[in-house]
Design a protein around this motif. Structure first.
Motif, short mmCIF file in Angstrom:
data_model
loop_
_atom_site.label_atom_id
_atom_site.label_comp_id
_atom_site.label_asym_id
_atom_site.label_seq_id
_atom_site.Cartn_x
_atom_site.Cartn_y
_atom_site.Cartn_z
N ASP A 35 0.86 -1.18 0.00
CA ASP A 35 0.00 0.00 0.00
C ASP A 35 0.90 1.24 0.00
O ASP A 35 1.74 1.42 0.88
CB ASP A 35 -0.91 0.00 1.24
CG ASP A 35 -2.05 0.98 1.13
OD1 ASP A 35 -1.80 2.13 0.71
OD2 ASP A 35 -3.19 0.61 1.44
N GLU A 36 0.69 2.11 -0.98
CA GLU A 36 1.53 3.31 -1.11
C GLU A 36 1.37 4.26 0.08
O GLU A 36 2.26 5.05 0.37
CB GLU A 36 1.19 4.05 -2.41
CG GLU A 36 1.77 3.40 -3.65
CD GLU A 36 3.29 3.44 -3.66
OE1 GLU A 36 3.85 4.44 -3.18
OE2 GLU A 36 3.90 2.46 -4.12
N ALA A 37 0.22 4.18 0.76
CA ALA A 37 0.01 5.07 1.90
C ALA A 37 1.04 4.80 2.99
O ALA A 37 1.57 5.74 3.60
CB ALA A 37 -1.41 4.90 2.44
N TYR A 38 1.33 3.53 3.26
CA TYR A 38 2.36 3.20 4.25
C TYR A 38 3.73 3.69 3.78
O TYR A 38 4.51 4.24 4.56
CB TYR A 38 2.39 1.69 4.48
CG TYR A 38 1.23 1.14 5.27
CD1 TYR A 38 0.92 1.64 6.53
CD2 TYR A 38 0.46 0.09 4.77
CE1 TYR A 38 -0.14 1.12 7.26
CE2 TYR A 38 -0.60 -0.43 5.50
CZ TYR A 38 -0.90 0.09 6.74
OH TYR A 38 -1.94 -0.41 7.46
N ALA A 39 4.06 3.45 2.50
CA ALA A 39 5.37 3.83 1.98
C ALA A 39 5.59 5.35 2.06
O ALA A 39 6.66 5.82 2.45
CB ALA A 39 5.51 3.34 0.55
N LYS A 40 4.56 6.12 1.70
CA LYS A 40 4.69 7.57 1.75
C LYS A 40 4.84 8.06 3.19
O LYS A 40 5.60 8.99 3.46
CB LYS A 40 3.47 8.21 1.09
CG LYS A 40 3.42 7.99 -0.42
CD LYS A 40 2.17 8.62 -1.03
CE LYS A 40 2.13 8.38 -2.54
NZ LYS A 40 0.90 8.95 -3.15
N LEU A 41 4.11 7.43 4.12
CA LEU A 41 4.22 7.81 5.53
C LEU A 41 5.63 7.54 6.05
O LEU A 41 6.24 8.39 6.73
CB LEU A 41 3.19 7.05 6.35
CG LEU A 41 3.28 7.23 7.87
CD1 LEU A 41 2.92 8.66 8.26
CD2 LEU A 41 2.39 6.23 8.60
N ILE A 42 6.17 6.37 5.75
CA ILE A 42 7.52 6.01 6.22
C ILE A 42 8.56 6.95 5.62
O ILE A 42 9.49 7.38 6.32
CB ILE A 42 7.81 4.54 5.86
CG1 ILE A 42 6.89 3.61 6.66
CG2 ILE A 42 9.27 4.20 6.13
CD1 ILE A 42 6.95 2.16 6.22
N SER A 43 8.42 7.29 4.35
CA SER A 43 9.38 8.19 3.70
C SER A 43 9.27 9.61 4.25
O SER A 43 10.28 10.27 4.51
CB SER A 43 9.15 8.19 2.19
OG SER A 43 9.28 6.88 1.66
N ARG A 44 8.05 10.07 4.43
CA ARG A 44 7.85 11.44 4.89
C ARG A 44 8.39 11.64 6.29
O ARG A 44 9.07 12.63 6.57
CB ARG A 44 6.36 11.78 4.85
CG ARG A 44 6.02 13.23 5.19
CD ARG A 44 4.53 13.35 5.48
NE ARG A 44 4.18 12.67 6.72
CZ ARG A 44 2.93 12.41 7.09
NH1 ARG A 44 1.91 12.75 6.30
NH2 ARG A 44 2.69 11.79 8.23
N ASP A 45 8.10 10.70 7.21
CA ASP A 45 8.52 10.84 8.60
C ASP A 45 9.85 10.15 8.90
O ASP A 45 10.26 10.10 10.06
CB ASP A 45 7.43 10.28 9.53
CG ASP A 45 6.16 11.09 9.48
OD1 ASP A 45 6.18 12.19 8.88
OD2 ASP A 45 5.14 10.63 10.01
N ARG A 46 10.48 9.58 7.87
CA ARG A 46 11.81 8.97 8.01
C ARG A 46 11.81 7.94 9.15
O ARG A 46 12.65 7.97 10.05
CB ARG A 46 12.87 10.04 8.24
CG ARG A 46 12.92 11.08 7.14
CD ARG A 46 13.90 12.19 7.43
NE ARG A 46 15.25 11.68 7.56
CZ ARG A 46 16.32 12.45 7.73
NH1 ARG A 46 16.17 13.77 7.77
NH2 ARG A 46 17.53 11.92 7.85
N LEU A 47 10.87 7.01 9.08
CA LEU A 47 10.69 6.04 10.17
C LEU A 47 11.75 4.94 10.16
O LEU A 47 11.89 4.23 11.16
CB LEU A 47 9.29 5.41 10.07
CG LEU A 47 8.12 6.39 10.18
CD1 LEU A 47 6.79 5.64 10.14
CD2 LEU A 47 8.21 7.21 11.47
N PHE A 48 12.47 4.79 9.06
CA PHE A 48 13.52 3.78 9.02
C PHE A 48 14.81 4.25 9.70
O PHE A 48 15.70 3.42 9.97
CB PHE A 48 13.85 3.40 7.58
CG PHE A 48 12.91 2.38 7.00
CD1 PHE A 48 12.26 1.48 7.81
CD2 PHE A 48 12.70 2.31 5.63
CE1 PHE A 48 11.39 0.54 7.27
CE2 PHE A 48 11.84 1.37 5.09
CZ PHE A 48 11.19 0.48 5.91
N ASP A 49 14.94 5.53 9.99
CA ASP A 49 16.22 6.05 10.48
C ASP A 49 16.71 5.36 11.75
O ASP A 49 17.88 4.92 11.81
CB ASP A 49 16.11 7.56 10.70
CG ASP A 49 16.04 8.32 9.38
OD1 ASP A 49 16.02 7.66 8.32
OD2 ASP A 49 16.00 9.57 9.40
#
Length: 757
Positions: free
Chosen positions: A553-567
């Motif tokens: 789902d692109e909604a999850y991907a955009k959220l992770i990218s926007r808030d930099r949740l992988f950092d």
């Protein structure tokens, strides 16, 4: 003489047919009534059983002399044939079993003289049981060939031989002759391993069991601290009746089961072979089936049990209320009377889960009629897991067993309790994410919630309402646990870990509803914050994120990218280095999946923010391939942008060309006069117009049409850029090139003047 079927009541002849499967378990083939059809010519009969519900043939067996028949207890007849599975009949009444068994014995007992003589030759003569003959008796038993076991068993069962042997042992035990007592141990060990049902019935009877088990206190292989004192342990055991069972036969079977289970699991666990284990297991199974059937057939027994459970719950509630009021709680709810009903119900359900499906259906149906779920709901709201562990252990065990059998039973009750603020579902959810739950309950509670919330197992009529209520009222408790401070020991399972696991389960099972809640309430942001504060949560956080992006789902991907949740996760991964552990494996697997599925948004985010860090990781090629994929994606995006720019400029040129063509078009060619209808006055229409009137009307229509087109043209010209050069024949520039007035018709001149005005 012709055989006739004896007069027996239907109740006496009612039986269950069992068949031994390859796994050594007895399969219930159905219930019916056994009918004996004589075959006078052969002096035998057929046993026929038809299903009482479907009239299907369950059994048609011809009694023959060469088949090995046996009777187990008072109500079971078994037999085995070569190349055929073992079969058994379990009678509802002992009278019917005795009647059929006597008829079988009458057939298989009529041997010819030659067979009788052979049997007499094979009889094993055992020495008289006394103290001097113990070595000789032991030798006779241990040296008997395996194919003569049945004859040895016959000799042991004659004339109370086993009882006489145990009388001699009691004298040896009193005199303290340990060497002779060890001979008795070897002797009775071999007797048990003969694997004869009739011998087991004698050994486990009330009359000689206590003396027999004392023999096994003299196991020579166990000395010192390892020595077992079975007599002392069994003497301390007390029989407690939670249910008021008045049938002496049923009570006898309960005692037999206890003794056989102890003997199988404790006394001779190291010596019993597969045959003896299967035989004892079959006897226990038959007894359990009889006990459960009896309880199911008498609803007052089940109601009496739940009456005691409800009484224990009321006692706990009163005690807790007095404790809150700083009063003196008389009669602690931790006494035996409060525990026994819960433990008995738990043991019953553990026995029933080994039964066949029809028996489980009947038993759990009886529990539902007795309102088992209401009682469990009240108990769990009153009792705390650490203070009253037996309440939670028994209740959760019962719920788990019933869910495995039929999840619709519990889910139907939960749906009916949706309006209640103190529902069973709410209690289970609040406790699994609390710091009061014991580690042993966490796994079972998680399994219960997973099965209850599984949408594939729900009925379509209840699915939407049930899940809507869950996400509206109950999931907030899980959300709250992510930020709540918990006081736990290091060995306990953290409530935040349980909350993350529940959200992972929801994201996998309820894609749409879970996505809306996770995105609207910032669940992923809350989860990532736990990476720095709680290192034990890292793997659970990764599992939650991996489940979310796994839905593509692109909604999850955009959220992770926007808030930099992988950092935070990548930082821990880099600090971990090349150490091969769960953190390393989970991060690499997640990045490998992102690369393989070409999640462009996440690839761009990871490479732009952490590309230099990934370049140093060379022990796997995942990040090298991701970098290559990122370059390919970037090249494709730039190519697409160039194409879009060219298409936009081409569209602008085409639009300008259309405007130019409009100016060059002759209006006279576009204006088509509608054909005139030649109608007579007599047709009832309007009178025919004259030529002059027609010309005036045509001029008026043309004028209106010209004004409309002029207005459209003016609006289009206003929308154009101030200066547009069109590549056409003479490369005409609309903003500078004047029109040649000499080549224009009078009508065009008039239109240009109108436009200027």
């Amino acid at each position: 003489s012709r055989m006739t079927d004896a007069e027996s009541s239907p109740k006496e002849r009612r039986v269950k047919v069992y068949q031994l499967n390859e796994g050594g378990q007895w399969d219930d083939k159905g219930t019916g009534h056994v009918i004996l059809n004589p075959v006078a010519e052969e002096n035998t009969f057929f046993m026929v059983v038809r299903c009482e519900d479907t009239d299907q043939m369950l059994l048609e067996h011809k009694v023959m002399r060469d088949i090995d028949y046996g009777r187990q207890g008072d109500t079971i007849i078994t037999w085995c044939q070569e190349n055929n599975p073992d079969l058994a009949l379990s009678f509802q009444e002992a009278g019917g079993c005795t009647d059929v068994w006597n008829r079988i014995v009458a057939i298989i007992g009529t041997q010819d003289q030659e067979s009788s003589a052979a049997m007499q030759q094979m009889d094993i003569q055992l020495p008289e049981p006394n103290l001097d003959n113990v070595p000789e008796i032991l030798k006779s038993v241990t040296e008997t060939p395996a194919n003569h076991r049945e004859y040895l068993a016959t000799s042991l069962l004659q004339g109370n031989y086993l009882k006489k042997l145990l009388t001699v042992f009691q004298r040896v035990d009193r005199e303290g002759k340990s060497q002779v007592a060890q001979m008795f141990f070897e002797l009775f060990k071999h007797i048990v391993l003969l694997n004869e049902i009739q011998i087991y019935e004698v050994l486990f009877s009330d009359e000689i069991f206590n003396s027999m088990v004392a023999v096994f206190d003299y196991d020579p292989t166990l000395k010192g601290e390892r020595k077992m004192e079975h007599r002392r342990f069994l003497a301390s055991a007390k029989f407690k009746q939670v249910m008021d069972i008045k049938d002496p036969t049923l009570v006898k079977k309960i005692h037999e089961n206890y003794r056989m289970t102890y003997f199988k699991d404790v006394v001779l666990l190291r010596f019993l072979d597969d045959g003896a284990l299967n035989t004892l297991g079959s006897l226990i199974y038959y007894n359990n089936a009889t006990i459960v059937s009896h309880i199911t057939e008498y609803p007052e027994l089940v109601k009496g049990l739940f009456s005691k459970i409800n009484s224990a719950v009321s006692k706990i509630r009163d005690y807790e209320e007095k404790q809150k009021g700083h009063g003196e709680g008389k009669g602690s709810p931790k006494d035996v009377e409060s525990k026994d009903p819960f433990l008995f119900l738990q043991e019953l359900c553990n026995i029933v889960k080994q039964m066949q499906v029809p028996q489980r259906d009947s038993f759990y149906g009886a529990l539902v009629e007795a309102e088992v779920f209401n009682s469990i709901e009240d108990a769990l709201w009153v009792a705390l897991p650490r203070k009253y562990p037996w309440v939670w252990q028994a209740s959760v065990d019962v719920l788990h067993n019933m869910l495995i059998h039929d999840s619709a039973l519990l889910r139907g009750f939960l749906v009916s309790r949706i309006p209640s603020k103190k529902s069973l579902l709410t209690r289970l959810i609040t406790m699994i994410v609390s710091d009061d739950v014991t580690p042993g309950l966490v796994h079972q509670l998680g399994e219960i919630l997973r099965m209850v919330l599984d949408p594939d197992a729900m009925q379509s009529s209840d699915k939407d309402g049930f899940l809507d209520h869950f996400y509206k009222a109950d999931v907030a408790h899980i959300d709250f646990a992510l930020t709540k401070e918990a006081k736990i020991n290091l060995d306990d399972v953290h409530p935040k870990y349980n909350a993350l696991e529940l959200f992972s389960m929801c994201a996998k099972q309820h894609s749409y509803r879970a996505k809306r809640y996770i995105l609207d309430h910032g669940i992923l942001q809350k989860a990532v914050k736990l990476v720095g504060s709680e290192k034990r949560m890292v793997l659970s956080v990764i599992r939650l994120i991996r489940t979310c992006i796994g839905s593509k789902d692109e909604a999850y991907a955009k959220l992770i990218s926007r808030d930099r949740l992988f950092d935070p996760i990548i930082e821990l991964f880099v600090k971990n280095g090349a150490r091969y552990n769960l953190l390393n494996s989970n991060v690499i697997e997640m990045c490998e999946w992102i690369y393989r599925e070409n999640m462009k948004c996440l690839i761009s985010y990871l490479m732009q923010e952490h590309g230099p860090k990934f370049e140093k990781i060379t022990y796997v090629d995942t990040f090298r391939k991701m970098a290559t994929q990122y370059k390919n994606n970037s090249a494709q995006e730039s190519t697409l942008e160039n194409k879009e720019e060219k298409m936009q400029s081409s569209e602008q040129i085409d639009e300008a060309n259309c405007e130019y063509n409009y100016f060059e078009r002759n209006d006279d060619d576009d204006e088509e006069k509608p054909p005139m209808m030649d109608l007579d006055e007599d047709d009832g229409f309007m009178p025919r117009k004259t030529m002059e009137e027609d010309d005036k009307e045509d001029d008026l229509v043309a004028q209106i049409s010209r004004r409309q087109k002029t207005g459209k043209l003016r609006s289009k010209m206003n929308s154009l850029p101030k200066k547009i050069t069109v590549s056409r024949k003479n490369n005409l520039d609309l903003s500078t090139a004047p029109m040649d007035q000499s080549d224009q018709s009078p009508r065009k001149k008039r239109r240009v003047e109108e436009m200027k005005s």
